[in-house]
Design a protein around this motif. Structure first.
Motif, PDB file in Angstrom:
ATOM      1  N   ARG A   1      25.848  27.075  47.931  1.00  0.00           N
ATOM      2  CA  ARG A   1      26.512  28.409  48.278  1.00  0.00           C
ATOM      3  C   ARG A   1      27.952  28.839  47.805  1.00  0.00           C
ATOM      4  O   ARG A   1      28.698  28.050  47.856  1.00  0.00           O
ATOM      5  N   THR A   2      27.983  29.811  47.271  1.00  0.00           N
ATOM      6  CA  THR A   2      29.540  30.365  46.824  1.00  0.00           C
ATOM      7  C   THR A   2      29.848  31.723  46.875  1.00  0.00           C
ATOM      8  O   THR A   2      28.798  32.468  47.039  1.00  0.00           O
ATOM      9  N   SER A   3      31.007  31.958  47.368  1.00  0.00           N
ATOM     10  CA  SER A   3      31.361  33.273  47.548  1.00  0.00           C
ATOM     11  C   SER A   3      31.940  34.012  46.168  1.00  0.00           C
ATOM     12  O   SER A   3      32.434  33.557  45.516  1.00  0.00           O
ATOM     13  N   LEU A   4      31.139  35.083  46.100  1.00  0.00           N
ATOM     14  CA  LEU A   4      31.590  36.158  45.063  1.00  0.00           C
ATOM     15  C   LEU A   4      32.365  37.205  45.484  1.00  0.00           C
ATOM     16  O   LEU A   4      32.137  37.885  46.718  1.00  0.00           O
ATOM     17  N   ALA A   5      33.082  37.951  44.636  1.00  0.00           N
ATOM     18  CA  ALA A   5      33.618  39.267  44.904  1.00  0.00           C
ATOM     19  C   ALA A   5      33.019  40.064  43.866  1.00  0.00           C
ATOM     20  O   ALA A   5      32.847  39.751  42.971  1.00  0.00           O
ATOM     21  N   LEU A   6      32.666  41.453  44.385  1.00  0.00           N
ATOM     22  CA  LEU A   6      31.827  42.396  43.434  1.00  0.00           C
ATOM     23  C   LEU A   6      32.891  43.712  43.698  1.00  0.00           C
ATOM     24  O   LEU A   6      33.669  43.967  44.531  1.00  0.00           O
ATOM     25  N   ALA A   7      33.063  44.239  42.513  1.00  0.00           N
ATOM     26  CA  ALA A   7      33.963  45.225  41.997  1.00  0.00           C
ATOM     27  C   ALA A   7      33.015  46.432  41.382  1.00  0.00           C
ATOM     28  O   ALA A   7      32.258  45.982  40.522  1.00  0.00           O
ATOM     29  N   PHE A   8      33.177  47.503  41.804  1.00  0.00           N
ATOM     30  CA  PHE A   8      32.128  48.799  41.334  1.00  0.00           C
ATOM     31  C   PHE A   8      33.296  49.530  40.276  1.00  0.00           C
ATOM     32  O   PHE A   8      34.244  49.650  40.714  1.00  0.00           O
ATOM     33  N   GLY A   9      32.678  49.721  38.956  1.00  0.00           N
ATOM     34  CA  GLY A   9      33.586  50.155  37.973  1.00  0.00           C
ATOM     35  C   GLY A   9      34.012  51.738  38.384  1.00  0.00           C
ATOM     36  O   GLY A   9      33.148  52.563  38.813  1.00  0.00           O
ATOM     37  N   SER A  10      34.977  52.205  37.956  1.00  0.00           N
ATOM     38  CA  SER A  10      35.363  53.662  37.756  1.00  0.00           C
ATOM     39  C   SER A  10      35.925  54.111  36.605  1.00  0.00           C
ATOM     40  O   SER A  10      36.343  53.313  35.662  1.00  0.00           O
ATOM     41  N   GLY A  11      35.825  55.219  36.211  1.00  0.00           N
ATOM     42  CA  GLY A  11      36.491  55.904  34.897  1.00  0.00           C
ATOM     43  C   GLY A  11      35.924  55.340  33.862  1.00  0.00           C
ATOM     44  O   GLY A  11      34.573  55.639  34.035  1.00  0.00           O
ATOM     45  N   SER A  12      36.306  54.714  32.891  1.00  0.00           N
ATOM     46  CA  SER A  12      35.686  54.169  31.793  1.00  0.00           C
ATOM     47  C   SER A  12      34.644  53.168  32.117  1.00  0.00           C
ATOM     48  O   SER A  12      33.590  52.883  31.217  1.00  0.00           O
ATOM     49  N   ASP A  13      34.742  52.661  33.204  1.00  0.00           N
ATOM     50  CA  ASP A  13      33.814  51.581  33.701  1.00  0.00           C
ATOM     51  C   ASP A  13      32.887  51.980  34.510  1.00  0.00           C
ATOM     52  O   ASP A  13      32.334  51.069  35.294  1.00  0.00           O
TER      53      ASP A  13
END
Length: 146
Positions: free
Chosen positions: A59-71
């Motif tokens: 088990r490993t913890s991940l960080a997720l991020a949603f892109g904005s602008g050009s991403d």
């Protein structure tokens, strides 16, 4: 009396997770209390990509991020053992799976779409930070009903 043989048709097997990519699947579970079913998104990370992202252990913890602008339309995945809020669990094949519940997906992602895979995902790294992957999200997953 005449009889016709019935063919036993096995159910279709789900598509495998690409080794160097990710797979997004909209899932539904019927709750025991028979209220509305629980909906969520299953994100599966292929074994080869997981290795390049430095995912290790059961088990490993991940960080997720949603892109904005050009991403816009992209998601960034990175290991964050201190404050990562998405636990990814390893399966028998070395793939890692994590879920995005309905509350997390609300306003960002659709909860009903056909399974979609991104076959190859590039991994990047910044000085002093863990590796990260930027994934182009399937359009069906981004199609929110208004």
């Amino acid at each position: 009396m005449a009889f016709e043989t019935i063919e036993n048709c096995a159910p279709a097997k789900p598509a495998a997770v690409p080794a160097d990519g990710v797979r997004f699947t909209a899932r539904t579970l019927q709750r025991r209390d028979r209220k509305a079913p629980a909906r969520f998104i299953l994100l599966s990370i292929g074994a080869a990509l997981a290795k390049r992202l430095a995912l290790s252990g059961e088990r490993t913890s991940l960080a997720l991020a949603f892109g904005s602008g050009s991403d816009a339309g992209k998601m960034r995945l990175s290991v964050d053992v201190s404050s990562g809020s998405f636990p990814a669990k390893r399966d028998k094949k070395g793939n890692y799976n994590l879920t995005l519940n309905a509350a997390t997906a609300d306003g960002l992602f659709a909860l009903e779409f056909e399974p979609a895979s991104v076959p190859e995902v590039e991994v990047g790294a910044a000085m002093g930070k863990p590796p990260f992957a930027i994934v182009d999200l399937p359009e069906a997953m981004l199609a929110l009903d208004d």
